[in-house]
Design a protein around this motif. Structure first.
Motif, short mmCIF file in Angstrom:
data_model
loop_
_atom_site.label_atom_id
_atom_site.label_comp_id
_atom_site.label_asym_id
_atom_site.label_seq_id
_atom_site.Cartn_x
_atom_site.Cartn_y
_atom_site.Cartn_z
N LEU A 5 -16.86 -3.80 3.32
CA LEU A 5 -15.46 -4.17 3.36
C LEU A 5 -14.91 -3.82 1.98
N THR A 6 -13.98 -2.86 1.97
CA THR A 6 -13.46 -2.35 0.72
C THR A 6 -11.95 -2.34 0.76
N ARG A 7 -11.35 -2.74 -0.36
CA ARG A 7 -9.89 -2.76 -0.48
C ARG A 7 -9.45 -1.58 -1.35
N PHE A 8 -8.42 -0.87 -0.85
CA PHE A 8 -7.84 0.25 -1.57
C PHE A 8 -6.35 0.02 -1.70
N ARG A 9 -5.80 0.42 -2.82
CA ARG A 9 -4.35 0.28 -3.03
C ARG A 9 -3.66 1.57 -2.60
N VAL A 10 -2.56 1.42 -1.89
CA VAL A 10 -1.73 2.55 -1.48
C VAL A 10 -0.82 2.90 -2.65
N ARG A 11 -0.70 4.20 -2.91
CA ARG A 11 0.20 4.66 -3.99
C ARG A 11 1.62 4.15 -3.72
N ALA A 12 2.32 3.79 -4.77
CA ALA A 12 3.73 3.39 -4.64
C ALA A 12 4.49 4.58 -4.05
N GLY A 13 5.29 4.31 -3.04
CA GLY A 13 6.07 5.35 -2.40
C GLY A 13 5.36 6.03 -1.24
N ALA A 14 4.08 5.72 -1.03
CA ALA A 14 3.31 6.35 0.05
C ALA A 14 3.10 5.41 1.24
N ILE A 54 2.97 -4.73 -3.07
CA ILE A 54 2.01 -3.62 -3.11
C ILE A 54 1.21 -3.62 -1.81
N THR A 55 1.09 -2.45 -1.20
CA THR A 55 0.36 -2.32 0.05
C THR A 55 -1.10 -1.98 -0.25
N TYR A 56 -1.99 -2.70 0.44
CA TYR A 56 -3.43 -2.46 0.35
C TYR A 56 -3.97 -2.17 1.75
N ASP A 87 -3.45 11.96 -0.62
CA ASP A 87 -2.01 11.74 -0.69
C ASP A 87 -1.62 10.27 -0.83
N VAL A 88 -2.42 9.37 -0.28
CA VAL A 88 -1.97 7.99 -0.11
C VAL A 88 -2.73 6.96 -0.96
N ILE A 89 -4.02 7.12 -1.13
CA ILE A 89 -4.80 6.10 -1.85
C ILE A 89 -4.65 6.29 -3.36
#
Length: 130
Positions: A5-14, A54-56, A87-89
């Motif tokens: 189970l891993t959490r990744f942050r989405v780039r701002a604006g993506a 912030i989207t994760y 593009d997104v992470i």
């Protein structure tokens, strides 16, 4: 069996691009299912969360020990997945690995989650061996 189970942050604006990718996966289940067996991906779940604006994205997976890497795959969907990833992470936010403390599944479910055509796969599985 490997459980992650891993959490990744989405780039701002993506965020819209991330939502579009989830929509694409929902609309193409046959394509992503084609990629599961080679990767020994028995369960793959993607969850999302917005915290402080912030989207994760969270990837939960149950996989086999000898899984193939998505980076080595020649499947068109995996190539699209890697493009999405670039593009997104957010590369500046290290993945946050959560540590499994306990995993509970009935034995029959674990037995069914073995690689196809392996030594432990000597008995037919209803619905799978047709």
């Amino acid at each position: 069996m490997i459980i992650e189970l891993t959490r990744f942050r989405v780039r701002a604006g993506a965020e819209e691009r991330a939502a579009a990718w989830m929509d694409f996966l929902r609309a193409n289940p046959e394509a992503f299912r084609e990629t599961l067996e080679p990767e020994q991906m028995y369960v793959e779940t993607i969850l999302s969360e917005v915290r402080d604006g912030i989207t994760y994205l969270y990837w939960y997976s149950v996989q086999g020990e000898d899984r193939a890497s998505v980076q080595e795959s020649q499947h068109w969907l995996d190539k699209k997945h890697l493009e999405f990833w670039r593009d997104v992470i957010d590369p500046d936010f290290p993945p946050q690995e959560l540590t499994p403390q306990i995993h509970m599944t009935p034995e029959r479910v674990e037995a069914a989650m073995k690689p196809l055509n392996g030594p432990q796969d000597s008995t037919p599985h209803p619905g799978r061996d047709t």
